[in-house]
Design a protein around this motif. Sequence first.
Motif, PDB file in Angstrom:
ATOM      1  N   VAL A  51      -2.123 -22.738  -0.791  1.00  0.00           N
ATOM      2  CA  VAL A  51      -2.009 -21.932  -2.009  1.00  0.00           C
ATOM      3  C   VAL A  51      -2.603 -20.549  -1.783  1.00  0.00           C
ATOM      4  O   VAL A  51      -2.006 -19.518  -2.133  1.00  0.00           O
ATOM      5  CB  VAL A  51      -2.709 -22.638  -3.190  1.00  0.00           C
ATOM      6  CG1 VAL A  51      -2.918 -21.667  -4.357  1.00  0.00           C
ATOM      7  CG2 VAL A  51      -1.886 -23.830  -3.650  1.00  0.00           C
ATOM      8  N   LEU A  52      -3.797 -20.489  -1.182  1.00  0.00           N
ATOM      9  CA  LEU A  52      -4.441 -19.199  -0.948  1.00  0.00           C
ATOM     10  C   LEU A  52      -3.653 -18.343   0.033  1.00  0.00           C
ATOM     11  O   LEU A  52      -3.501 -17.134  -0.175  1.00  0.00           O
ATOM     12  CB  LEU A  52      -5.865 -19.411  -0.435  1.00  0.00           C
ATOM     13  CG  LEU A  52      -6.930 -19.721  -1.489  1.00  0.00           C
ATOM     14  CD1 LEU A  52      -8.298 -19.851  -0.836  1.00  0.00           C
ATOM     15  CD2 LEU A  52      -6.975 -18.629  -2.555  1.00  0.00           C
ATOM     16  N   LYS A  53      -3.160 -18.937   1.098  1.00  0.00           N
ATOM     17  CA  LYS A  53      -2.395 -18.164   2.078  1.00  0.00           C
ATOM     18  C   LYS A  53      -1.145 -17.560   1.436  1.00  0.00           C
ATOM     19  O   LYS A  53      -0.815 -16.389   1.672  1.00  0.00           O
ATOM     20  CB  LYS A  53      -2.027 -19.040   3.266  1.00  0.00           C
ATOM     21  CG  LYS A  53      -3.215 -19.371   4.160  1.00  0.00           C
ATOM     22  CD  LYS A  53      -2.818 -20.230   5.358  1.00  0.00           C
ATOM     23  CE  LYS A  53      -4.036 -20.497   6.238  1.00  0.00           C
ATOM     24  NZ  LYS A  53      -3.705 -21.332   7.423  1.00  0.00           N
ATOM     25  N   LYS A  54      -0.458 -18.347   0.632  1.00  0.00           N
ATOM     26  CA  LYS A  54       0.741 -17.836  -0.035  1.00  0.00           C
ATOM     27  C   LYS A  54       0.389 -16.737  -1.040  1.00  0.00           C
ATOM     28  O   LYS A  54       1.055 -15.696  -1.110  1.00  0.00           O
ATOM     29  CB  LYS A  54       1.479 -18.961  -0.747  1.00  0.00           C
ATOM     30  CG  LYS A  54       2.821 -18.526  -1.356  1.00  0.00           C
ATOM     31  CD  LYS A  54       3.549 -19.691  -1.978  1.00  0.00           C
ATOM     32  CE  LYS A  54       4.971 -19.305  -2.378  1.00  0.00           C
ATOM     33  NZ  LYS A  54       5.059 -18.093  -3.195  1.00  0.00           N
ATOM     34  N   ALA A  55      -0.672 -16.951  -1.801  1.00  0.00           N
ATOM     35  CA  ALA A  55      -1.065 -15.964  -2.811  1.00  0.00           C
ATOM     36  C   ALA A  55      -1.465 -14.643  -2.171  1.00  0.00           C
ATOM     37  O   ALA A  55      -1.095 -13.570  -2.673  1.00  0.00           O
ATOM     38  CB  ALA A  55      -2.208 -16.512  -3.657  1.00  0.00           C
ATOM     39  N   PHE A  56      -2.195 -14.669  -1.070  1.00  0.00           N
ATOM     40  CA  PHE A  56      -2.597 -13.436  -0.395  1.00  0.00           C
ATOM     41  C   PHE A  56      -1.380 -12.663   0.083  1.00  0.00           C
ATOM     42  O   PHE A  56      -1.298 -11.434  -0.101  1.00  0.00           O
ATOM     43  CB  PHE A  56      -3.500 -13.766   0.801  1.00  0.00           C
ATOM     44  CG  PHE A  56      -4.963 -13.864   0.472  1.00  0.00           C
ATOM     45  CD1 PHE A  56      -5.896 -13.079   1.123  1.00  0.00           C
ATOM     46  CD2 PHE A  56      -5.419 -14.763  -0.484  1.00  0.00           C
ATOM     47  CE1 PHE A  56      -7.252 -13.171   0.830  1.00  0.00           C
ATOM     48  CE2 PHE A  56      -6.763 -14.869  -0.787  1.00  0.00           C
ATOM     49  CZ  PHE A  56      -7.686 -14.064  -0.125  1.00  0.00           C
ATOM     50  N   LEU A  57      -0.438 -13.359   0.715  1.00  0.00           N
ATOM     51  CA  LEU A  57       0.748 -12.674   1.234  1.00  0.00           C
ATOM     52  C   LEU A  57       1.636 -12.167   0.102  1.00  0.00           C
ATOM     53  O   LEU A  57       2.212 -11.077   0.188  1.00  0.00           O
ATOM     54  CB  LEU A  57       1.528 -13.618   2.150  1.00  0.00           C
ATOM     55  CG  LEU A  57       0.796 -14.035   3.430  1.00  0.00           C
ATOM     56  CD1 LEU A  57       1.628 -15.061   4.205  1.00  0.00           C
ATOM     57  CD2 LEU A  57       0.507 -12.820   4.311  1.00  0.00           C
ATOM     58  N   ASP A  58       1.736 -12.948  -0.975  1.00  0.00           N
ATOM     59  CA  ASP A  58       2.571 -12.533  -2.100  1.00  0.00           C
ATOM     60  C   ASP A  58       1.981 -11.323  -2.824  1.00  0.00           C
ATOM     61  O   ASP A  58       2.707 -10.403  -3.222  1.00  0.00           O
ATOM     62  CB  ASP A  58       2.741 -13.686  -3.085  1.00  0.00           C
ATOM     63  CG  ASP A  58       3.672 -14.773  -2.564  1.00  0.00           C
ATOM     64  OD1 ASP A  58       4.335 -14.533  -1.532  1.00  0.00           O
ATOM     65  OD2 ASP A  58       3.733 -15.856  -3.178  1.00  0.00           O
ATOM     66  N   ILE A  70      -1.935 -17.097  -7.517  1.00  0.00           N
ATOM     67  CA  ILE A  70      -2.493 -18.422  -7.239  1.00  0.00           C
ATOM     68  C   ILE A  70      -1.899 -19.452  -8.185  1.00  0.00           C
ATOM     69  O   ILE A  70      -1.496 -20.555  -7.774  1.00  0.00           O
ATOM     70  CB  ILE A  70      -4.029 -18.391  -7.351  1.00  0.00           C
ATOM     71  CG1 ILE A  70      -4.627 -17.623  -6.162  1.00  0.00           C
ATOM     72  CG2 ILE A  70      -4.602 -19.803  -7.417  1.00  0.00           C
ATOM     73  CD1 ILE A  70      -6.120 -17.422  -6.249  1.00  0.00           C
ATOM     74  N   ARG A  71      -1.822 -19.108  -9.464  1.00  0.00           N
ATOM     75  CA  ARG A  71      -1.227 -20.026 -10.436  1.00  0.00           C
ATOM     76  C   ARG A  71       0.222 -20.331 -10.086  1.00  0.00           C
ATOM     77  O   ARG A  71       0.678 -21.478 -10.183  1.00  0.00           O
ATOM     78  CB  ARG A  71      -1.305 -19.426 -11.844  1.00  0.00           C
ATOM     79  CG  ARG A  71      -2.721 -19.357 -12.415  1.00  0.00           C
ATOM     80  CD  ARG A  71      -2.715 -18.695 -13.790  1.00  0.00           C
ATOM     81  NE  ARG A  71      -4.043 -18.548 -14.335  1.00  0.00           N
ATOM     82  CZ  ARG A  71      -4.686 -19.475 -15.045  1.00  0.00           C
ATOM     83  NH1 ARG A  71      -4.065 -20.624 -15.294  1.00  0.00           N
ATOM     84  NH2 ARG A  71      -5.897 -19.256 -15.502  1.00  0.00           N
ATOM     85  N   ASP A  72       0.967 -19.304  -9.687  1.00  0.00           N
ATOM     86  CA  ASP A  72       2.366 -19.502  -9.301  1.00  0.00           C
ATOM     87  C   ASP A  72       2.475 -20.446  -8.106  1.00  0.00           C
ATOM     88  O   ASP A  72       3.330 -21.342  -8.075  1.00  0.00           O
ATOM     89  CB  ASP A  72       3.027 -18.160  -8.958  1.00  0.00           C
ATOM     90  CG  ASP A  72       3.208 -17.269 -10.177  1.00  0.00           C
ATOM     91  OD1 ASP A  72       3.088 -17.779 -11.317  1.00  0.00           O
ATOM     92  OD2 ASP A  72       3.458 -16.066 -10.003  1.00  0.00           O
ATOM     93  N   ALA A  73       1.608 -20.247  -7.118  1.00  0.00           N
ATOM     94  CA  ALA A  73       1.655 -21.090  -5.917  1.00  0.00           C
ATOM     95  C   ALA A  73       1.282 -22.533  -6.238  1.00  0.00           C
ATOM     96  O   ALA A  73       1.802 -23.471  -5.619  1.00  0.00           O
ATOM     97  CB  ALA A  73       0.726 -20.524  -4.848  1.00  0.00           C
ATOM     98  N   LEU A  74       0.404 -22.730  -7.207  1.00  0.00           N
ATOM     99  CA  LEU A  74      -0.028 -24.079  -7.580  1.00  0.00           C
ATOM    100  C   LEU A  74       1.090 -24.890  -8.224  1.00  0.00           C
ATOM    101  O   LEU A  74       1.028 -26.120  -8.261  1.00  0.00           O
ATOM    102  CB  LEU A  74      -1.214 -24.005  -8.543  1.00  0.00           C
ATOM    103  CG  LEU A  74      -2.579 -23.701  -7.918  1.00  0.00           C
ATOM    104  CD1 LEU A  74      -3.598 -23.367  -8.999  1.00  0.00           C
ATOM    105  CD2 LEU A  74      -3.073 -24.863  -7.068  1.00  0.00           C
ATOM    106  N   GLU A  75       2.111 -24.225  -8.708  1.00  0.00           N
ATOM    107  CA  GLU A  75       3.230 -24.945  -9.307  1.00  0.00           C
ATOM    108  C   GLU A  75       4.017 -25.742  -8.278  1.00  0.00           C
ATOM    109  O   GLU A  75       4.640 -26.756  -8.598  1.00  0.00           O
ATOM    110  CB  GLU A  75       4.153 -23.961 -10.032  1.00  0.00           C
ATOM    111  CG  GLU A  75       3.518 -23.312 -11.254  1.00  0.00           C
ATOM    112  CD  GLU A  75       4.470 -22.359 -11.961  1.00  0.00           C
ATOM    113  OE1 GLU A  75       5.628 -22.251 -11.499  1.00  0.00           O
ATOM    114  OE2 GLU A  75       4.063 -21.760 -12.963  1.00  0.00           O
ATOM    115  N   ASP A  76       3.984 -25.289  -7.020  1.00  0.00           N
ATOM    116  CA  ASP A  76       4.755 -25.957  -5.973  1.00  0.00           C
ATOM    117  C   ASP A  76       3.896 -26.587  -4.885  1.00  0.00           C
ATOM    118  O   ASP A  76       4.428 -27.289  -4.018  1.00  0.00           O
ATOM    119  CB  ASP A  76       5.711 -24.955  -5.312  1.00  0.00           C
ATOM    120  CG  ASP A  76       6.673 -24.321  -6.308  1.00  0.00           C
ATOM    121  OD1 ASP A  76       7.230 -25.069  -7.131  1.00  0.00           O
ATOM    122  OD2 ASP A  76       6.854 -23.087  -6.258  1.00  0.00           O
TER     123      ASP A  76
END
Length: 359
Positions: free
Chosen positions: A153-160, A140-146
Amino acid sequence: MSSTVLFNLLRVGRSSITRQTFLAARGALFGVVGVRHAGGSVRFDSDGSCRPVTWDSFGIWDNRIEEPILLPSSIKYGKPIPQVSLSRVGSTSALGLRKQNEDRLRVSRIHDNLLYFAVFDGHGGPHAADYCFTFMEKFIRDALEDEDDLEKVLKKAFLDVDAALHTHLNSVLKAGTTATVAMLRDGVELVVGSVGDSRALLCRKGRATKLTKDHTPDREDEKQRIKKFGGFVTWNSLGQANVNGRLAMTRSIGDFHLKTSGVIAEPDTRRLSHNSDSFLALTTDGINFLLSDQEICDVIKQCQDPTEAADVITQQASQYGSEDNATIIIIPLGAWGKHKNSSAVYSMSRNFASSGRWA
């Protein structure tokens, strides 16, 4: 307090002030005149509509707990926003009759204005739930950078985290977990993402508002995706639907042996503005299979604080026949304690009906 002093508070980094200070500062900044009535409530024009609004309409912990006000977000939204203190969040994870607890929960502060809450209900071992407990916040923190959009953010974090888990598990490909994550920004913006059958519910004006939908094979849209990928749905002797006769959910993190059959890790997300709500609760199915959303809401409303409420909920689920791990997080919000109700009634018929689920 003058507007100059108010902005100096912001400049030096103070993020919260007391209720009284905020009212004085808000009057100075916006030209709002507060009128104290005989009953003690402060009424003021909160939105330029000239309609009187009471402080109590925003919820202030039922006037029993004096919490600081989030100054920047209160100015941004034009109304007092009580701070959510992590120290007041209640949580419990009970073993039930299982040999080990495969549930995990997490409560933390990602940024000064962003809180993170999550429950994970593991199956096939605790491996996937452990991984999400440890690393979901990092992704989540990583996704928040972009990205600033919390749903994205949540969708990207779940898949990552799902992709990273595949590498981490190696041969333990049958391990998986539900994931229900809530983030609260500025004390107002609430975003929830979920896969599986763990839930999030909001208690608003005494009524339960379900924020998630269970991803189960008996849902027509989920069943059609499973069939499209070449999977199939069967029902066990208890009438519970399963993907390929193995998994009682159609979305999860992990379960890599069923990815080719349509089991995915993409979450459903929901965004809403928290206003005068009493609390947010995240639960695993050891609780929400036995207690309806409204029953959970009603039981919590009877309790003095979230920690007591979390313990009572898990005990109630056990009394109703739950043999599964039972986990709950209760986040008190601005109207905590406002809506009371009579005691819940024990259901003997529900106890019998649930007795075979975890056999």
